[in-house]
Scaffold this active site. Structure first.
Site, PDB file in Angstrom:
ATOM      1  N   PHE A  16       0.847  -1.181   0.000  1.00 23.46           N
ATOM      2  CA  PHE A  16       0.000   0.000   0.000  1.00 23.46           C
ATOM      3  C   PHE A  16       0.882   1.231   0.000  1.00 23.46           C
ATOM      4  O   PHE A  16       2.032   1.177   0.431  1.00 23.46           O
ATOM      5  CB  PHE A  16      -0.907   0.002   1.232  1.00 23.46           C
ATOM      6  CG  PHE A  16      -2.353   0.062   0.873  1.00 23.46           C
ATOM      7  CD1 PHE A  16      -3.026  -1.076   0.514  1.00 23.46           C
ATOM      8  CD2 PHE A  16      -3.034   1.270   0.879  1.00 23.46           C
ATOM      9  CE1 PHE A  16      -4.365  -1.028   0.171  1.00 23.46           C
ATOM     10  CE2 PHE A  16      -4.369   1.326   0.530  1.00 23.46           C
ATOM     11  CZ  PHE A  16      -5.045   0.181   0.177  1.00 23.46           C
ATOM     12  N   GLN A  49      -7.547  14.867   2.964  1.00 30.10           N
ATOM     13  CA  GLN A  49      -6.883  14.011   1.996  1.00 30.10           C
ATOM     14  C   GLN A  49      -7.704  13.863   0.722  1.00 30.10           C
ATOM     15  O   GLN A  49      -8.888  13.558   0.785  1.00 30.10           O
ATOM     16  CB  GLN A  49      -6.651  12.628   2.586  1.00 30.10           C
ATOM     17  CG  GLN A  49      -5.982  11.682   1.616  1.00 30.10           C
ATOM     18  CD  GLN A  49      -5.478  10.443   2.332  1.00 30.10           C
ATOM     19  OE1 GLN A  49      -6.234   9.530   2.619  1.00 30.10           O
ATOM     20  NE2 GLN A  49      -4.195  10.420   2.636  1.00 30.10           N
ATOM     21  N   HIS A  75      -7.961  11.610  -2.365  1.00 30.70           N
ATOM     22  CA  HIS A  75      -7.496  10.307  -2.816  1.00 30.70           C
ATOM     23  C   HIS A  75      -7.298  10.358  -4.318  1.00 30.70           C
ATOM     24  O   HIS A  75      -8.169  10.828  -5.036  1.00 30.70           O
ATOM     25  CB  HIS A  75      -8.509   9.229  -2.435  1.00 30.70           C
ATOM     26  CG  HIS A  75      -7.978   7.841  -2.570  1.00 30.70           C
ATOM     27  ND1 HIS A  75      -7.692   7.287  -3.786  1.00 30.70           N
ATOM     28  CD2 HIS A  75      -7.683   6.900  -1.651  1.00 30.70           C
ATOM     29  CE1 HIS A  75      -7.234   6.056  -3.603  1.00 30.70           C
ATOM     30  NE2 HIS A  75      -7.212   5.800  -2.314  1.00 30.70           N
ATOM     31  N   LEU A 135     -14.686   5.753  -4.960  1.00 26.57           N
ATOM     32  CA  LEU A 135     -13.288   5.391  -4.771  1.00 26.57           C
ATOM     33  C   LEU A 135     -12.895   4.085  -5.457  1.00 26.57           C
ATOM     34  O   LEU A 135     -13.616   3.103  -5.405  1.00 26.57           O
ATOM     35  CB  LEU A 135     -13.003   5.251  -3.280  1.00 26.57           C
ATOM     36  CG  LEU A 135     -11.505   5.161  -3.000  1.00 26.57           C
ATOM     37  CD1 LEU A 135     -10.905   6.543  -3.018  1.00 26.57           C
ATOM     38  CD2 LEU A 135     -11.246   4.477  -1.688  1.00 26.57           C
ATOM     39  N   ARG A 148      -0.545   9.541  -0.844  1.00 26.43           N
ATOM     40  CA  ARG A 148      -1.680  10.021  -1.627  1.00 26.43           C
ATOM     41  C   ARG A 148      -1.572  11.476  -2.031  1.00 26.43           C
ATOM     42  O   ARG A 148      -1.941  11.844  -3.142  1.00 26.43           O
ATOM     43  CB  ARG A 148      -2.949   9.813  -0.806  1.00 26.43           C
ATOM     44  CG  ARG A 148      -3.247   8.356  -0.696  1.00 26.43           C
ATOM     45  CD  ARG A 148      -4.434   8.084   0.154  1.00 26.43           C
ATOM     46  NE  ARG A 148      -4.650   6.635   0.135  1.00 26.43           N
ATOM     47  CZ  ARG A 148      -5.518   6.012   0.890  1.00 26.43           C
ATOM     48  NH1 ARG A 148      -6.250   6.695   1.752  1.00 26.43           N
ATOM     49  NH2 ARG A 148      -5.656   4.722   0.797  1.00 26.43           N
ATOM     50  N   HIS A 178     -11.456  12.662   0.397  1.00 27.65           N
ATOM     51  CA  HIS A 178     -11.522  11.320   0.936  1.00 27.65           C
ATOM     52  C   HIS A 178     -11.525  11.270   2.452  1.00 27.65           C
ATOM     53  O   HIS A 178     -12.312  10.555   3.057  1.00 27.65           O
ATOM     54  CB  HIS A 178     -10.326  10.537   0.396  1.00 27.65           C
ATOM     55  CG  HIS A 178     -10.295   9.109   0.764  1.00 27.65           C
ATOM     56  ND1 HIS A 178     -11.343   8.267   0.486  1.00 27.65           N
ATOM     57  CD2 HIS A 178      -9.358   8.357   1.367  1.00 27.65           C
ATOM     58  CE1 HIS A 178     -11.039   7.056   0.916  1.00 27.65           C
ATOM     59  NE2 HIS A 178      -9.850   7.079   1.467  1.00 27.65           N
ATOM     60  N   ARG A 202      -2.695  11.152   5.735  1.00 22.15           N
ATOM     61  CA  ARG A 202      -2.845   9.809   6.273  1.00 22.15           C
ATOM     62  C   ARG A 202      -2.345   8.789   5.276  1.00 22.15           C
ATOM     63  O   ARG A 202      -2.643   8.872   4.088  1.00 22.15           O
ATOM     64  CB  ARG A 202      -4.311   9.537   6.566  1.00 22.15           C
ATOM     65  CG  ARG A 202      -4.606   8.107   6.921  1.00 22.15           C
ATOM     66  CD  ARG A 202      -6.063   7.910   7.258  1.00 22.15           C
ATOM     67  NE  ARG A 202      -6.945   7.947   6.102  1.00 22.15           N
ATOM     68  CZ  ARG A 202      -7.240   6.889   5.352  1.00 22.15           C
ATOM     69  NH1 ARG A 202      -6.714   5.711   5.627  1.00 22.15           N
ATOM     70  NH2 ARG A 202      -8.056   7.000   4.327  1.00 22.15           N
TER      71      ARG A 202
HETATM   72  C1  FAD Z   1     -14.353   4.781   0.021  1.00 23.81           C
HETATM   73  C2  FAD Z   1     -13.433   4.751   1.201  1.00 23.81           C
HETATM   74  C3  FAD Z   1     -12.418   3.798   1.261  1.00 23.81           C
HETATM   75  C4  FAD Z   1     -11.561   3.745   2.349  1.00 23.81           C
HETATM   76  N1  FAD Z   1     -10.600   2.787   2.375  1.00 23.81           N
HETATM   77  C5  FAD Z   1      -9.797   2.701   3.465  1.00 23.81           C
HETATM   78  C6  FAD Z   1      -8.829   1.682   3.562  1.00 23.81           C
HETATM   79  O1  FAD Z   1      -8.676   0.855   2.681  1.00 23.81           O
HETATM   80  N2  FAD Z   1      -8.048   1.627   4.645  1.00 23.81           N
HETATM   81  C7  FAD Z   1      -8.195   2.510   5.665  1.00 23.81           C
HETATM   82  O2  FAD Z   1      -7.488   2.394   6.623  1.00 23.81           O
HETATM   83  N3  FAD Z   1      -9.121   3.483   5.600  1.00 23.81           N
HETATM   84  C8  FAD Z   1      -9.922   3.611   4.537  1.00 23.81           C
HETATM   85  N4  FAD Z   1     -10.864   4.599   4.481  1.00 23.81           N
HETATM   86  C9  FAD Z   1     -11.051   5.486   5.620  1.00 23.81           C
HETATM   87  C10 FAD Z   1     -11.844   4.798   6.713  1.00 23.81           C
HETATM   88  O3  FAD Z   1     -12.729   3.883   6.164  1.00 23.81           O
HETATM   89  C11 FAD Z   1     -12.673   5.760   7.532  1.00 23.81           C
HETATM   90  O4  FAD Z   1     -11.911   6.825   7.914  1.00 23.81           O
HETATM   91  C12 FAD Z   1     -13.191   5.068   8.770  1.00 23.81           C
HETATM   92  O5  FAD Z   1     -13.912   3.948   8.416  1.00 23.81           O
HETATM   93  C13 FAD Z   1     -14.025   5.974   9.609  1.00 23.81           C
HETATM   94  O6  FAD Z   1     -14.667   5.210  10.613  1.00 23.81           O
HETATM   95  P1  FAD Z   1     -15.507   5.879  11.739  1.00 23.81           P
HETATM   96  O7  FAD Z   1     -15.943   4.814  12.642  1.00 23.81           O
HETATM   97  O8  FAD Z   1     -14.738   6.990  12.308  1.00 23.81           O
HETATM   98  O9  FAD Z   1     -16.743   6.546  10.996  1.00 23.81           O
HETATM   99  P2  FAD Z   1     -17.921   5.940  10.106  1.00 23.81           P
HETATM  100  O10 FAD Z   1     -17.736   4.543   9.773  1.00 23.81           O
HETATM  101  O11 FAD Z   1     -18.138   6.903   9.023  1.00 23.81           O
HETATM  102  O12 FAD Z   1     -19.148   5.980  11.075  1.00 23.81           O
HETATM  103  C14 FAD Z   1     -19.774   7.145  11.473  1.00 23.81           C
HETATM  104  C15 FAD Z   1     -20.890   6.771  12.383  1.00 23.81           C
HETATM  105  O13 FAD Z   1     -21.355   7.921  13.036  1.00 23.81           O
HETATM  106  C16 FAD Z   1     -22.734   7.991  12.985  1.00 23.81           C
HETATM  107  N5  FAD Z   1     -23.120   9.393  13.048  1.00 23.81           N
HETATM  108  C17 FAD Z   1     -22.674  10.406  12.282  1.00 23.81           C
HETATM  109  N6  FAD Z   1     -23.268  11.536  12.647  1.00 23.81           N
HETATM  110  C18 FAD Z   1     -24.090  11.238  13.666  1.00 23.81           C
HETATM  111  C19 FAD Z   1     -24.984  11.988  14.469  1.00 23.81           C
HETATM  112  N7  FAD Z   1     -25.147  13.278  14.295  1.00 23.81           N
HETATM  113  N8  FAD Z   1     -25.686  11.340  15.418  1.00 23.81           N
HETATM  114  C20 FAD Z   1     -25.544  10.019  15.600  1.00 23.81           C
HETATM  115  N9  FAD Z   1     -24.720   9.270  14.876  1.00 23.81           N
HETATM  116  C21 FAD Z   1     -24.000   9.875  13.925  1.00 23.81           C
HETATM  117  C22 FAD Z   1     -23.112   7.306  11.720  1.00 23.81           C
HETATM  118  O14 FAD Z   1     -24.392   6.763  11.821  1.00 23.81           O
HETATM  119  C23 FAD Z   1     -22.070   6.198  11.659  1.00 23.81           C
HETATM  120  O15 FAD Z   1     -22.539   5.081  12.361  1.00 23.81           O
HETATM  121  C24 FAD Z   1     -11.715   4.674   3.391  1.00 23.81           C
HETATM  122  C25 FAD Z   1     -12.724   5.616   3.326  1.00 23.81           C
HETATM  123  C26 FAD Z   1     -13.569   5.687   2.242  1.00 23.81           C
HETATM  124  C27 FAD Z   1     -14.617   6.735   2.174  1.00 23.81           C
END
Ligand code: FAD
Ligand code: HEM
Ligand code: SF4
Ligand code: F3S
Ligand code: FES
Lengths: 153, 258, 124, 588
Positions: free
Chosen positions: D116, D246, D248, D258, D292, D359, D400
Site C-alpha cells: 500500500f 486528503q 485520494h 473510490l 496520496r 476522501h 494519512r
Molecule cells: C471509500 C473509502 C475507502 C476507504 N478505504 C480505506 C482503507 O482501505 N483503509 C483505511 O485504513 N481506511 C480507509 N478509508 C477510511 C476509513 O474507512 C474511515 O476513515 C473510517 O472507516 C471511519 O470510521 P468511523 O468509525 O470513524 O466513521 P464511520 O464509519 O463513518 O461511522 C460514522 C458513524 O457515526 C454515525 N453518526 C454520524 N453523525 C451522527 C450523528 N449526528 N448522530 C448520531 N450518529 C451519527 C453514523 O451513523 C455512523 O454510524 C476509506 C474511506 C472511504 C470513504
C-alpha cells in the site's frame, strides 16, 4: 489502562427448541415420493388414457379387469397413499404459508389430515374389497370374461 | 445483479454528458395524513426530472427531493452500492437505487418506484427494517469457538476461506428477503438474508457453532420454507448466489455434514 | 384507499413456483374427487359407469386434458426443483431448465392431446 | 421529550463506535446512538486494507511502520500517538481475526498482506506488504464483524437517532486553564418520530466519522456531514488540523467513487494521455505507490499541463490491463465492478478514468492518546472522548497513509471504549440542566416554522454552491486568492442559510429537516477548513499552497487549533509531539 479483560462471551448462544426434524423430513418426503409418483402416475395415465380406446374404455369392466391382477391392486394402492400423503403434505406447507391466524391454520390442518385419512382408508377398502362380479348386476356391465374365469357367471 | 452499463463510448460520456427527461412514478405513503389525506394514505405520484446519462435512480430521487418535493422520504448513504440503505422496488423489481442507471431502464416510459415488499412501510420508500434484523440476530451471526483463544490468528487455508467467500459480501440490504414470494406470504420465514448470514459462519472452518445455527434453520421458519423461486439471487446487488447458499445449508442438514 | 402496487417482476423461477403451487393444489383436489368417484365401483357397477360416463363428455374431456397438463407440468417441474437443490450445475442453469420443462410439456401434450381429444370428440 | 440514563453513551456506530462499544458494554451500561443503522456506516466502504506489521509475508516491524506513518504525515504526526498506533496494530488485527473477520490468507493459512502507498521496509528502502485485507472489502468485513460481535454482546443500539448537541457542565472557552469541565450527556433527534431525547451519561464517546460532504467530488457518503465535529465546535471546543484533507488519487472521474489504492498495490499503473507512467517523474523510488497527497498533486498537475485524457482532458487513466483477469477478480472484484457499473468501462481491457476525490479528514476533535477530548492544548473535558475519523489524536498528521485509518478506528476506538467505561465506573452521575434540550428544540422548531413560510433559499442549492466552491478553491491546490474567494462565498452562504425553507411538515422520517441541520454543520466546518488553510502559509502533506510551495518547519511545525468565537474562527497553535524522528525532507 490496557489491563482490561479480553472479549468474553457475555451472550450465550440462544437456546432454541426446534420442532424436531419434521420440516426436514417433510421436505425429503416430497422429493422421494415425487420421484416414485412420476413413475406410478405416468404409467397409470398411459394405460388408462393412451392405450386402447383411451378415456372411453374406462368403465366398471375395465377396472375389474385391471384389478384382477394383484400388481395393479398394489400399484394403485401405492399411488393412492403416496399421492395423498404427498398432496396433503404439500397442502400443509401452503396452508402454513398463507393462514396467518392460528385458529384458521389449525382448522385447515385438521381438515386436511382428516380428508387424507378418510380418502386413504376409503380407497384402500375399495381396492382390496373390490368385487368384480357383484351379484344381481346386468351382465352387460361386467367384465364377462373375467367373471366366467372366476366362475361367477 | 444490476445490469452493467452496456459498452458505450466512455470518453464521450464523461466529457459532455447528454441529458434526457425521465418520469418517476413513486408509490407514496403518508403516515401522518398531511394535506387533507388520511393517515396512512398511499398514492402514486409522478415527477419529471432532467437526468444525465450517468445518473442513477438515486440521483433522480435526490433531484426530486431537492428541487421539487422535500417531503419525499427514502434512505441512502454511500451512493455506490456498499451500505445497503436504498433497496427499493424499481420497475417492479428489487434493486439498489444507487446502482441502477436510469438509462438501463428504458427512460422513455415512467419508472415505477415502490418500497420493498413484506416489511411494514413507515413513510414513502422507508420500511421498518426491525423484523429483518431480528431474523438475522436469530441465526447467531458471530463466530463461536471453544477452547482457549490462540496467541496468533487461527489458521485457515485459502481454500477453506474460499468456501464462504460469497456470503461474506452481504450488505444486509434486504433486497433478497423482500423479493422472496414465500417471505411475502406471512413473514414467518427467516428469509434468504438470514440464511446467507448463517451460511457465512456455518462454512467458516474456524467456527464451531455450525450445528447450533443449523438447528435454528431446521425450524419451521427456516430453510425448508425456501421453494427455490430464485427471486433472491436475481435481486442481490452483490451478486451473491443466494439460492446456492440456501441449497448448501439444506444439504448440510440432510447429510449431517458441513 | 390503497392503490395497487405493481406485480413483482420475478423471472422464470418465481413463475414456476406459482405454477407448481397451483398445479399441486389442483391435482390434490382432483385426487380427492377421483378417489371418491372410483369408490363407486364398490357401490355398484351402474353407479360407477354413470359417473364415469360423465368423463367421456367433451366438457369433462377438456377438464381431464387440463388435469393431465397440470400433472405433466407439476411432475417435470418437480424434477427440476429436485435437480436444482441437488446439483450446482442445475442450480446455475435453472432458468434454462425451466424451458426444458416446458419443452417436455409441449412434447408430451402433443403426443397426448390429439389421441385423447380424438377419443373424447370422436365418440365411441 | 424522553430522558435516558446510561454510564456511557457512544455516538456513532461505524468502526470506531462499535469497537468502543464492545469494550465499554462489557464494563458499564452503554448505549450506542447512531443516525444510520450500524451496518450502513461508511467504514463499510473502506476497501484496501488495514496496516499492521504482522510480518506474515515479509520482514516487517512496528518501528518501520511508525516511521512510515510519521514521514507519510509530513512530520505533523504526534509521534507518541503513532507509536501506540503501530505497536497496537498487531493486536488490533489479531483481535479482529479472533472475532471472526475473514481476512484473505497466505498458503500457510495466515492473514495475507499486500502493498500500500507509503508503507516501506527499513525506513523507505522499498515497498513492503503490510496491509491486511479481505479482498477489496476490508472495511465491509470490519464493520460486519464488529456488528456481529455487538449482537453477540447484546449492545444496546438506538438506530436512526441523530445526536445534535452535547451538554457540558461549563463553557470550555471561558473556563480558566486547569478548571474542571465535564460532559453531562447528549441530545438526540429520533428520525422515526421526530421526538427529542436527552441522554444523561457519565461518559460520552464521539465516533461520528468524516465530513467529506463539504466537497463536491468525494468518496464519502451523503451522510458524512461532520456532525460530531460540528457539535464539538458549537460547544466551544477547538478542532485540530482541519485544513488537512486528503484527496485520494483514484476516484472514478466525475463521480468521486473510490477505487482503492489496492488497485495500484496489486500492480495498477497511472498514465497520462500520452500513455506515460508519469509517477516515475514525481516519485522515482516507489512511483505509483507514493503517498496520496503526492500522487493526487501529480495527477492534478498532469491535467493542468494539458496531459489529461478524455475529451476535456480532465482526468488521467488507471491502467490494470496488464494484470491477469483472474488476479483482478480475486483481489479487486468490487472496484472493477464500480468501473463497469458506473462508467461502463471494462478494466480488463480498458484503462479506467480517474481523478482525485475528497476522501479523509486528517483533522477533527483533538484528543490525547487515551482518546480524551482536549478543550485547549492541555486540559481535557472529563468524560468526553472521541475516536475515529471525527477525532484527531494526530496519528495522521498532514497526510494519512492508506490503511492507517481502519487501524486508527480499531486502536483508538478500543482505547476510547475502555477509557470511557473506566471513567464512568468511578465518576458520579452528572446532573443534566433543565434546559438541556433547549438548543435542539429551538433548532428543530425554527426549521419546522420555515415550512411554507417566508424562507426562499433551498438547502440543496446552498449545499451545491458550497461544495462547488470548495472543489474549485480548496482542493488539491490552494492559494491566498482561492481561499479568500471561498471564504467570502461561505460567509454569504451562511447568511443565506438563515432564510432557508424546508418542505416536509411531517414529524415522522423528516429527512428534509435533517438535511438542513447537516448543512449547518457543513457550512461551519467549511469555514474552519478555509480559515486553517489560509492561516497555514506553507505546503505540507494534504495541504498545498501554490503561493508557499514548500514545507516551513520553522514557522509551521505545529497543529492548528481552531475555535469558533462570536467574531469568527480563532486559530491557535499546538506543538507537535516529537519523540524519535526529526523532520526531514519527504522524498520517495
Ligand atoms: C471509500 C473509502 C475507502 C476507504 N478505504 C480505506 C482503507 O482501505 N483503509 C483505511 O485504513 N481506511 C480507509 N478509508 C477510511 C476509513 O474507512 C474511515 O476513515 C473510517 O472507516 C471511519 O470510521 P468511523 O468509525 O470513524 O466513521 P464511520 O464509519 O463513518 O461511522 C460514522 C458513524 O457515526 C454515525 N453518526 C454520524 N453523525 C451522527 C450523528 N449526528 N448522530 C448520531 N450518529 C451519527 C453514523 O451513523 C455512523 O454510524 C476509506 C474511506 C472511504 C470513504
Ligand atoms: C407426478 C409426480 C410428482 C412429482 C415429481 C412431484 C414433485 C413435487 C415436489 C418436488 C414438491 C416440492 C416442491 C418444493 O419443495 O418446492 C412438490 C410439492 C407439491 N406437490 Fe407434488 N409432485 C408430484 C405429484 C403430485 C401430486 C399427485 C399431487 C397432488 C395430490 C401433488 C401436490 C403437491 C403439492 C400441493 C405440493 C406443494 C407445493 C408448494 O408447496 O408450493 N404433487 N411436488
Ligand atoms: S444477500 Fe444480497 S440481497 Fe440479500 S441482503 Fe445480502 S446483499 Fe442484500
Ligand atoms: S426467493 Fe425465496 S423461495 Fe428460496 S430461492 Fe430465494 S428464498
Ligand atoms: S446508498 Fe448505499 S447501497 Fe445505495
Amino acid at each position: 489502562m490496557m489491563t482490561a479483560p479480553e472479549l468474553t462471551e457475555p451472550k450465550k448462544p440462544m437456546n432454541r427448541r426446534t420442532v424436531g426434524n419434521a420440516e426436514k423430513w417433510g421436505w425429503i418426503f416430497q422429493r422421494a415420493s415425487g420421484v416414485i409418483l412420476i413413475v406410478l402416475i405416468f404409467t397409470h395415465l398411459f394405460i388408462n388414457l393412451m392405450t386402447g380406446d383411451g378415456v372411453n374404455q374406462i368403465d366398471f369392466a375395465f377396472v375389474a379387469g385391471k384389478w384382477a391382477a394383484p400388481l395393479w391392486k398394489w400399484w394403485d394402492f401405492t399411488m393412492l397413499v403416496l399421492a395423498m400423503v404427498h398432496g396433503t403434505n404439500g397442502m400443509r406447507m401452503i396452508v402454513n404459508d398463507y393462514a396467518r391466524r392460528p385458529f384458521v391454520r389449525q382448522t385447515l390442518q385438521w381438515a386436511l389430515n382428516i380428508s387424507m385419512v378418510v380418502i386413504i382408508v376409503l380407497g384402500t377398502l375399495v381396492i382390496f374389497t373390490f368385487d368384480p362380479c357383484p351379484t344381481g348386476t346386468d351382465t352387460e356391465l361386467l367384465n364377462v370374461e373375467l367373471c366366467r374365469e372366476l366362475g361367477r357367471l | 445483479m444490476t445490469a452493467t452499463a452496456e459498452k458505450t463510448d466512455s470518453t464521450s460520456e464523461v466529457g459532455a454528458v447528454p441529458t434526457f427527461t425521465v418520469t418517476l412514478r413513486i408509490l407514496r405513503h403518508d403516515p401522518e395524513g398531511l394535506d387533507g389525506r388520511e393517515a396512512g394514505a398511499e398514492y402514486w405520484e409522478e415527477f419529471t426530472v432532467e437526468a444525465f446519462a450517468t445518473d442513477r435512480v438515486l440521483d433522480a430521487l435526490h433531484t426530486i427531493k431537492w428541487e421539487q418535493d422535500g417531503s419525499l422520504a427514502f434512505r441512502r448513504s454511500c451512493a455506490h452500492g456498499v451500505c445497503g440503505s436504498d433497496a427499493m422496488r424499481i420497475n417492479a423489481k428489487n434493486r439498489l437505487a444507487c446502482k441502477t442507471l436510469l438509462k438501463d431502464l428504458n427512460p422513455s416510459r415512467p419508472i415505477t418506484v415502490e418500497p420493498i415488499k413484506g416489511l411494514p412501510v413507515e413513510k414513502d420508500l422507508i420500511v421498518d427494517m426491525e423484523p429483518f434484523f431480528a431474523s438475522y440476530r436469530e441465526i447467531m451471526p458471530f463466530l463461536m469457538t471453544t477452547g482457549p483463544t490462540p496467541e496468533r490468528e487461527r489458521l485457515q487455508s485459502p481454500e477453506e476461506r474460499a468456501r464462504f467467500d460469497d456470503t461474506t459480501k452481504c450488505i444486509m440490504c434486504a433486497a433478497c428477503t423482500t423479493a422472496c414470494p414465500v417471505f411475502w406470504t406471512d413473514g414467518q420465514y427467516f428469509g434468504p438474508q438470514a440464511i446467507v448470514g448463517a451460511h457465512r459462519f456455518i462454512f467458516d472452518s474456524r467456527d464451531e457453532g455450525e450445528w447450533d445455527r443449523l438447528e435454528v434453520l431446521n425450524d419451521k421458519a427456516g430453510v425448508w420454507k425456501c421453494r427455490t423461486a430464485f427471486n433472491c439471487t436475481e435481486a442481490c446487488p452483490r451478486g451473491i448466489e443466494v439460492t446456492k447458499a440456501i441449497s448448501e445449508v439444506k444439504k448440510a442438514l440432510t447429510s449431517g455434514e458441513v | 384507499m390503497s392503490p395497487a402496487p405493481t406485480l413483482y417482476r420475478g423471472r422464470e423461477g418465481m413463475w414456476m413456483w406459482l405454477v407448481h403451487r397451483t398445479t399441486g393444489v389442483a391435482i390434490f383436489f382432483f385426487l380427492l374427487i377421483h378417489v371418491l368417484d372410483t369408490s363407486l365401483v364398490r357401490v355398484s357397477p351402474e353407479a360407477y359407469n354413470e359417473v364415469i360416463g360423465a368423463y367421456k363428455t367433451p366438457i369433462y374431456g377438456l377438464i381431464e386434458a387440463g388435469l393431465v397438463a397440470a400433472i405433466v407440468l407439476h411432475a417435470f417441474n418437480g424434477l427440476r426443483i429436485i435437480a436444482v437443490d441437488r446439483w450446482t450445475w442445475a442450480l446455475r442453469h435453472q432458468r434454462m431448465l425451466v424451458w426444458v420443462v416446458w419443452g417436455i410439456f409441449v412434447v408430451m401434450m402433443a403426443a397426448f392431446l390429439p389421441r385423447h381429444l380424438g377419443h373424447v370428440f370422436g365418440g365411441a | 421529550m424522553t430522558e435516558h440514563e446510561y454510564d456511557v453513551v457512544i455516538v456513532g456506530a461505524g468502526g470506531a463506535g462499535m469497537r468502543a462499544a464492545l469494550e465499554s458494554s462489557q464494563r458499564a451500561r452503554t448505549a450506542v446512538l447512531t443516525k444510520l443503522y450500524p451496518t450502513r456506516s461508511h467504514t463499510g466502504a473502506a476497501q484496501g486494507g488495514m496496516a499492521a506489521a504482522l510480518a506474515n509475508v515479509e520482514d516487517d516491524n512496528a518501528e518501520w511502520h511508525t516511521f512510515d506513518t510519521i514521514k507519510g504525515g509530513d512530520y505533523l504526526v504526534d509521534q507518541d500517538a503513532a507509536e501506540i498506533l503501530c505497536n497496537e496494530a498487531i493486536d488490533a488485527v489479531l483481535d479482529l481475526e479472533k472475532m471472526g473477520l475473514p481476512f484473505n490468507r497466505t498458503t500457510a493459512g495466515k492473514v495475507d498482506q499486500r502493498r500500500f502507498g507509503g508503507h516501506t521496509r527499513n525506513h523507505g528502502e522499498a515497498a513492503v506488504r503490510r496491509a491486511c485485507y479481505a479482498a477489496d472489502r476490508t472495511g465491509h468485513m470490519i464493520l460486519q464483524t464488529l456488528y456481529q460481535q455487538c449482537i453477540k454482546q447484546n449492545v444496546e443500539f438506538y438506530n436512526e437517532f441523530y445526536v445534535l448537541d452535547m451538554i457540558l457542565d461549563g463553557d470550555p472557552q471561558t473556563a480558566a486553564d486547569g478548571e474542571e469541565i465535564s460532559v453531562a450527556g447528549v441530545v438526540a433527534y429520533e428520525l422515526s418520530t421526530g421526538q427529542i431525547h436527552t441522554f444523561r451519561a457519565k461518559s460520552v464517546v464521539f465516533a461520528t466519522g468524516g465530513a467529506g460532504k463539504v466537497f463536491k467530488t468525494t468518496s464519502n457518503a451523503h451522510t458524512l456531514t461532520g456532525d460530531g465535529m460540528g457539535i464539538a465546535l458549537r460547544a466551544g471546543l477547538p478542532l485540530e488540523d482541519m485544513e488537512f484533507f486528503q484527496f485520494h488519487p483514484t476516484g472514478l472521474a466525475g463521480l468521486g467513487i473510490l477505487l482503492s489504492e489496492a488497485a495500484r498495490g496489486e500492480g495498477g499503473i497511472l498514465r497520462n494521455s500520452e500513455g506515460e507512467r508519469f509517477m516515475e517523474r514525481y516519485a522515482p523510488t516507489i512511483k505509483d505507490l507514493a503517498p496520496r497527497d503526492m500522487v493526487a498533486r501529480a495527477m492534478a498537475n498532469e491535467v493542468r499541463e494539458g496531459r489529461g485524457a478524455g475529451p476535456n482532458k480532465d482526468y488521467v487513466l488507471l491502467d490494470l490491463t496488464h494484470l491477469e483477469p483472474k488476479h483482478i477478480d480475486e483481489k479487486l472484484p468490487d472496484i472493477t465492478e464500480f468501473a463497469r457499473t458506473y462508467l461502463g468501462v471494462e478494466p480488463y481491457t480498458e484503462p479506467v478514468p480517474v481523478f482525485p476525490t475528497a476522501h479523509y479528514a486528517m483533522g477533527g476533535i483533538p484528543t490525547n492518546v487515551n482518546a480524551e477530548v482536549l478543550r485547549n492544548n492541555t486540559d481535557v473535558v472529563k468524560g468526553l472522548y472521541a475516536a475515529g475519523e471525527c477525532a484527531c489524536v494526530s496519528v495522521h498528521g498532514a497526510n494519512r497513509l492508506g490503511t492507517n485509518s481502519l487501524l486508527d478506528i480499531n486502536v483508538f476506538g478500543k482505547r476510547a471504549g475502555i477509557a470511557a467505561a473506566e471513567y464512568a465506573l468511578t465518576a458520579t452521575a452528572p446532573e443534566l440542566p433543565a434546559d438541556a434540550p433547549a438548543f435542539v428544540t429551538a433548532l428543530v422548531a425554527k426549521l419546522r416554522e420555515t415550512v411554507g413560510g417566508e424562507g426562499t433559499e433551498r438547502v440543496a442549492q446552498i449545499r451545491k454552491e458550497l461544495q462547488e466552491t470548495m472543489d474549485m478553491n480548496v482542493q488539491v491546490f490552494r492559494t491566498e486568492e482561492s481561499l479568500a474567494e471561498a471564504a467570502a462565498l461561505v460567509t454569504q452562504l451562511k447568511e443565506r442559510y438563515t432564510s432557508i425553507a424546508i418542505h416536509d411538515r411531517g414529524q415522522r422520517f423528516n429527512t428534509d429537516l435533517l438535511e438542513a441541520v447537516e448543512l449547518g454543520f457543513l457550512l461551519e466546518l467549511a469555514e474552519v477548513v478555509i480559515a486553517g488553510a489560509a492561516g497555514r502559509k506553507e505546503s505540507r502533506g494534504g495541504h498545498y499552497r501554490e503561493d508557499f510551495p514548500t514545507r516551513d518547519d520553522e514557522n509551521y511545525l505545529h497543529h492548528t487549533m481552531a475555535y469558533a468565537r462570536p467574531d469568527g474562527i480563532d486559530l491557535q497553535w499546538k506543538p507537535v509531539v516529537i519523540t524519535k524522528y526529526q523532520p526531514m525532507e519527504r522524498k520517495y
